[in-house]
Design a protein around this motif. Sequence first.
Motif, PDB file in Angstrom:
ATOM      1  N   THR A 104       0.825  -1.212   0.000  1.00  0.00           N
ATOM      2  CA  THR A 104       0.000   0.000   0.000  1.00  0.00           C
ATOM      3  C   THR A 104       0.857   1.260   0.000  1.00  0.00           C
ATOM      4  O   THR A 104       0.342   2.354   0.227  1.00  0.00           O
ATOM      5  CB  THR A 104      -0.947   0.020   1.208  1.00  0.00           C
ATOM      6  OG1 THR A 104      -0.178   0.000   2.420  1.00  0.00           O
ATOM      7  CG2 THR A 104      -1.890  -1.173   1.188  1.00  0.00           C
ATOM      8  N   ALA A 105       2.147   1.134  -0.260  1.00  0.00           N
ATOM      9  CA  ALA A 105       3.032   2.303  -0.303  1.00  0.00           C
ATOM     10  C   ALA A 105       2.582   3.270  -1.394  1.00  0.00           C
ATOM     11  O   ALA A 105       2.134   2.853  -2.460  1.00  0.00           O
ATOM     12  CB  ALA A 105       4.471   1.859  -0.546  1.00  0.00           C
ATOM     13  N   ASP A 106       2.716   4.563  -1.116  1.00  0.00           N
ATOM     14  CA  ASP A 106       2.346   5.575  -2.112  1.00  0.00           C
ATOM     15  C   ASP A 106       3.234   5.487  -3.345  1.00  0.00           C
ATOM     16  O   ASP A 106       2.781   5.723  -4.471  1.00  0.00           O
ATOM     17  CB  ASP A 106       2.446   6.972  -1.496  1.00  0.00           C
ATOM     18  CG  ASP A 106       1.393   7.215  -0.417  1.00  0.00           C
ATOM     19  OD1 ASP A 106       0.323   6.571  -0.489  1.00  0.00           O
ATOM     20  OD2 ASP A 106       1.643   8.037   0.476  1.00  0.00           O
ATOM     21  N   ASP A 107       4.494   5.170  -3.143  1.00  0.00           N
ATOM     22  CA  ASP A 107       5.461   5.059  -4.237  1.00  0.00           C
ATOM     23  C   ASP A 107       5.993   3.633  -4.252  1.00  0.00           C
ATOM     24  O   ASP A 107       6.902   3.286  -3.495  1.00  0.00           O
ATOM     25  CB  ASP A 107       6.594   6.067  -4.031  1.00  0.00           C
ATOM     26  CG  ASP A 107       7.567   6.120  -5.198  1.00  0.00           C
ATOM     27  OD1 ASP A 107       7.647   5.123  -5.951  1.00  0.00           O
ATOM     28  OD2 ASP A 107       8.270   7.134  -5.347  1.00  0.00           O
ATOM     29  N   LEU A 108       5.429   2.798  -5.090  1.00  0.00           N
ATOM     30  CA  LEU A 108       5.798   1.383  -5.089  1.00  0.00           C
ATOM     31  C   LEU A 108       7.218   1.161  -5.611  1.00  0.00           C
ATOM     32  O   LEU A 108       7.901   0.239  -5.159  1.00  0.00           O
ATOM     33  CB  LEU A 108       4.802   0.572  -5.915  1.00  0.00           C
ATOM     34  CG  LEU A 108       3.412   0.403  -5.279  1.00  0.00           C
ATOM     35  CD1 LEU A 108       2.468  -0.303  -6.231  1.00  0.00           C
ATOM     36  CD2 LEU A 108       3.498  -0.356  -3.960  1.00  0.00           C
ATOM     37  N   ALA A 109       7.662   2.004  -6.525  1.00  0.00           N
ATOM     38  CA  ALA A 109       9.038   1.876  -7.013  1.00  0.00           C
ATOM     39  C   ALA A 109      10.023   2.143  -5.885  1.00  0.00           C
ATOM     40  O   ALA A 109      11.029   1.428  -5.729  1.00  0.00           O
ATOM     41  CB  ALA A 109       9.277   2.833  -8.178  1.00  0.00           C
ATOM     42  N   ALA A 110       9.740   3.158  -5.082  1.00  0.00           N
ATOM     43  CA  ALA A 110      10.594   3.458  -3.933  1.00  0.00           C
ATOM     44  C   ALA A 110      10.531   2.340  -2.905  1.00  0.00           C
ATOM     45  O   ALA A 110      11.539   2.007  -2.266  1.00  0.00           O
ATOM     46  CB  ALA A 110      10.182   4.783  -3.307  1.00  0.00           C
TER      47      ALA A 110
END
Length: 240
Positions: A104-110
């Motif tokens: 559920t991270a806002d920035d999945l790449a990060a």
Amino acid sequence: MEIRIFDDQSELDRYAASLFAETVRRKPDAVLGLATGSTPIGIYEKIVEEHRRGLSFREVTTFNLDEYVGLPRNHEQSYYTYMQKHLFAHIDIRPENVHLPNGTADDLAAECARYDALLAKHPIDIQLLGLGHNGHIGFNEPDESLIGETHVVELKRETLEANARFFASIRDVPTHAVTMGVGAILRAKTIVLAARGTDKARIVKEALQGPITTKCPASLLQTHAHVIVLLDREAGRELE
């Protein structure tokens, strides 16, 4: 590659658990790679029994292979909830030593980069794998090429169908997941692959004795120096 075939499911579970228990006894701060799904449940039950007989996991670090995109940790089908239910709530592992990708991270790449950085600091001593019907390991699906590091993957139709039994319907199965890449999996010092049932027999043969190809991600395990394969009779019935 070492292949062991068991007549009894509990024997397979006990043997798999013993491999992880011996790793922790030998190295109390071991790093364990963990899997989810139906196959590991009995293995985790046996690991819990090892803990109740005195084995401590207080210095152990764990990394899970994957997590669904979009499911909060408290969702009943999240892999975080699965691990708490079947293992973490029953042993003395420190919560800060438990690692799963954050779907559920806002920035999945990060988030993928963060997970890879943690894996680089904590090389996995022993990695547990299940085997998908299409040969996927983690959520690394068959493709023309595979990604080595942690990444977001769109799940194949056959994977959605296989996981639908855990949800109200196939429409409720998340279509994407964050998964450890095949490169990270293959960097584990020891890999334990477990598979059960007649429905896995064809893909077991393809993965272990077929050509090495990204169309069957599990076949890449043939390149690893120390893989232990644990099968019941049904899963191993097509092996030569």
